[in-house]
Design a protein around this motif. Structure first.
Motif, mmCIF file in Angstrom:
data_model
loop_
_atom_site.group_PDB
_atom_site.id
_atom_site.type_symbol
_atom_site.label_atom_id
_atom_site.label_comp_id
_atom_site.label_asym_id
_atom_site.label_seq_id
_atom_site.Cartn_x
_atom_site.Cartn_y
_atom_site.Cartn_z
ATOM 1 N N ARG A 7 63.979 10.533 63.196
ATOM 2 C CA ARG A 7 64.365 11.474 64.234
ATOM 3 C C ARG A 7 63.123 12.009 64.938
ATOM 4 N NH1 ARG A 7 68.781 14.827 60.572
ATOM 5 N NH2 ARG A 7 70.340 13.155 60.463
ATOM 6 N N ASN A 8 63.342 12.809 66.003
ATOM 7 C CA ASN A 8 62.205 13.418 66.691
ATOM 8 C C ASN A 8 62.594 14.751 67.307
ATOM 9 O OD1 ASN A 8 62.616 13.153 69.812
ATOM 10 N ND2 ASN A 8 63.301 11.214 68.956
ATOM 11 N N ILE A 9 61.561 15.554 67.523
ATOM 12 C CA ILE A 9 61.691 16.835 68.216
ATOM 13 C C ILE A 9 60.825 16.752 69.474
ATOM 14 C CG2 ILE A 9 61.088 19.289 68.125
ATOM 15 C CD1 ILE A 9 63.525 18.641 66.474
ATOM 16 N N THR A 10 61.399 17.128 70.629
ATOM 17 C CA THR A 10 60.661 17.047 71.887
ATOM 18 C C THR A 10 60.591 18.406 72.557
ATOM 19 O OG1 THR A 10 61.359 14.746 72.217
ATOM 20 C CG2 THR A 10 60.534 15.932 74.145
ATOM 21 N N LYS A 77 50.416 28.106 68.076
ATOM 22 C CA LYS A 77 51.650 28.558 68.732
ATOM 23 C C LYS A 77 52.489 27.362 69.195
ATOM 24 C CE LYS A 77 49.664 29.087 73.376
ATOM 25 N NZ LYS A 77 49.424 30.024 74.512
ATOM 26 N N ASP A 78 51.834 26.264 69.583
ATOM 27 C CA ASP A 78 52.562 25.056 69.972
ATOM 28 C C ASP A 78 53.245 24.439 68.757
ATOM 29 O OD1 ASP A 78 51.559 25.159 72.695
ATOM 30 O OD2 ASP A 78 49.640 24.526 71.843
ATOM 31 N N TRP A 79 52.543 24.451 67.628
ATOM 32 C CA TRP A 79 53.110 23.930 66.386
ATOM 33 C C TRP A 79 54.282 24.793 65.931
ATOM 34 C CZ3 TRP A 79 52.994 19.419 64.340
ATOM 35 C CH2 TRP A 79 53.326 19.219 63.002
ATOM 36 N N LEU A 80 54.169 26.106 66.131
ATOM 37 C CA LEU A 80 55.255 27.020 65.781
ATOM 38 C C LEU A 80 56.522 26.653 66.540
ATOM 39 C CD1 LEU A 80 56.382 29.617 64.466
ATOM 40 C CD2 LEU A 80 55.421 30.886 66.402
ATOM 41 N N ALA A 81 56.398 26.383 67.837
ATOM 42 C CA ALA A 81 57.575 26.029 68.644
ATOM 43 C C ALA A 81 58.212 24.738 68.146
ATOM 44 C CB ALA A 81 57.172 25.892 70.113
ATOM 45 N N LEU A 82 57.393 23.748 67.816
ATOM 46 C CA LEU A 82 57.913 22.476 67.313
ATOM 47 C C LEU A 82 58.600 22.655 65.963
ATOM 48 C CD1 LEU A 82 54.930 20.165 68.291
ATOM 49 C CD2 LEU A 82 57.295 19.830 69.045
ATOM 50 N N MET A 83 57.954 23.411 65.068
ATOM 51 C CA MET A 83 58.511 23.589 63.733
ATOM 52 C C MET A 83 59.777 24.452 63.750
ATOM 53 S SD MET A 83 56.963 21.958 61.238
ATOM 54 C CE MET A 83 57.096 20.594 62.385
ATOM 55 N N GLU A 84 59.813 25.449 64.604
ATOM 56 C CA GLU A 84 61.032 26.266 64.705
ATOM 57 C C GLU A 84 62.208 25.411 65.171
ATOM 58 O OE1 GLU A 84 59.643 30.857 65.582
ATOM 59 O OE2 GLU A 84 59.842 29.475 67.288
ATOM 60 N N LYS A 85 61.961 24.555 66.157
ATOM 61 C CA LYS A 85 63.026 23.676 66.648
ATOM 62 C C LYS A 85 63.437 22.672 65.579
ATOM 63 C CE LYS A 85 64.361 20.818 70.607
ATOM 64 N NZ LYS A 85 63.938 20.293 71.939
ATOM 65 N N PHE A 86 62.457 22.133 64.864
ATOM 66 C CA PHE A 86 62.745 21.186 63.789
ATOM 67 C C PHE A 86 63.575 21.831 62.680
ATOM 68 C CE2 PHE A 86 61.193 20.285 59.454
ATOM 69 C CZ PHE A 86 61.803 19.046 59.243
ATOM 70 N N LEU A 87 63.158 22.990 62.204
ATOM 71 C CA LEU A 87 63.847 23.660 61.101
ATOM 72 C C LEU A 87 65.271 24.046 61.491
ATOM 73 C CD1 LEU A 87 60.912 25.912 59.829
ATOM 74 C CD2 LEU A 87 61.852 23.891 58.672
ATOM 75 N N ALA A 88 65.449 24.472 62.737
ATOM 76 C CA ALA A 88 66.790 24.822 63.206
ATOM 77 C C ALA A 88 67.655 23.571 63.310
ATOM 78 C CB ALA A 88 66.704 25.519 64.557
#
Length: 276
Positions: A7-10, A77-88
């Protein structure tokens, strides 16, 4: 259920790809070393699959993940946005984190960003604790970055530097051979350039991380290879000495085969009914 899913997060044209190996109820996020990809952690999953499901990432400029190759830097902060989207997206609340070599930096930043959700931090010969002069030299000043970029197609300076270091015996030959192996093709040199330059501000705050870990009694385990000449006990001291309850595991291994040794170690602990 399939054992393997991709899978991927964009976000903002950046695509972070990851692979899921299904197993037990415990979740572990895994971040690989330089020049590797998500597949390097499959051996770890095989050792702990009865208890753990692993999410293994292709980090920026590695594997199938897609990140901009201009000099726009990636920050926590960019990693935070990616990880928040991934975890959700994956509906993950609590998780363990494991980082090997370069991936140790991602593991530490993830732990720093989500202190109340980390169940265990595993750092395998982690990069990102000690910042070497050569890294700062080649990534921070603008002119030196431009000089470094010329080495992608014409690695004359790098070769001359290695020759000088070898002649003067400033660095051990193993470390020089390791550096040469990471820069022996144009693709690898480009990977080094973007992994360093675009991530030059992507560093954990060791003091903040240690305070969060100590306040919450979060388990932390360091894994080092007894014969590792790339990352040794000296390299981890700035963080290790701030974590009096952390565990240090020394394995009969060098740097490149350390994940195999960690997998064997974790399998032994599992067979002894010890928490990993």
């Amino acid at each position: 259920m399939l054992n393997e899913t991709h899978r991927n997060i964009t976000i903002n044209h950046c695509s972070l790809n990851y692979t899921i190996w299904n197993g037990g109820e415990h979740v572990m996020l895994c971040f690989h070393g330089f020049g590797l990809d998500h597949s390097s952690f499959k051996i770890v999953w095989k050792a702990i699959k009865e208890t753990h499901t692993i999410y293994s990432f292709d980090l920026p400029y590695h594997g199938t993940s897609q990140f901009s190759k201009n000099e726009h830097t990636i920050r926590p902060k960019d990693w935070l946005a990616l990880m928040e989207k991934f975890l959700a997206s994956e509906e993950i609340s609590q998780f363990e984190v494991m980082g090997y070599s370069m991936g140790g930096k991602y593991a530490m930043i993830t732990a720093e960003l989500f202190p109340d959700r980390i169940k265990h931090l595993h750092l395998i010969a982690p990069d990102g604790i000690t910042t070497h002069f050569s890294y700062r030299f080649s990534t921070y000043p603008f002119l030196f970055r431009k000089l470094f970029k010329t080495q992608i197609e014409n690695p004359w300076l790098f070769k001359a530097l290695v020759k000088t270091l070898r002649t003067l015996k400033i660095m051990n030959n193993y470390s020089l051979r390791f550096a040469e192996s990471q820069m022996d093709t144009e693709f690898k040199r480009s990977q080094v350039y973007h992994s360093w330059v675009n991530l030059r501000h992507f560093l954990p705050s060791l003091k903040d991380l240690a305070n969060q870990i100590n306040e919450r009694n979060t388990p932390v385990t360091f894994y080092l290879g007894k014969h590792d000449k790339v990352i040794n006990t000296k390299e981890i001291q700035p963080l290790y000495q701030l974590l009096p309850k952390s565990e240090l595991v020394i394995l009969e291994s060098g740097h490149s085969n350390l994940l195999n040794s960690v997998a064997k170690h974790l399998k032994t602990k599992k067979n002894l009914n010890q928490p990993i």
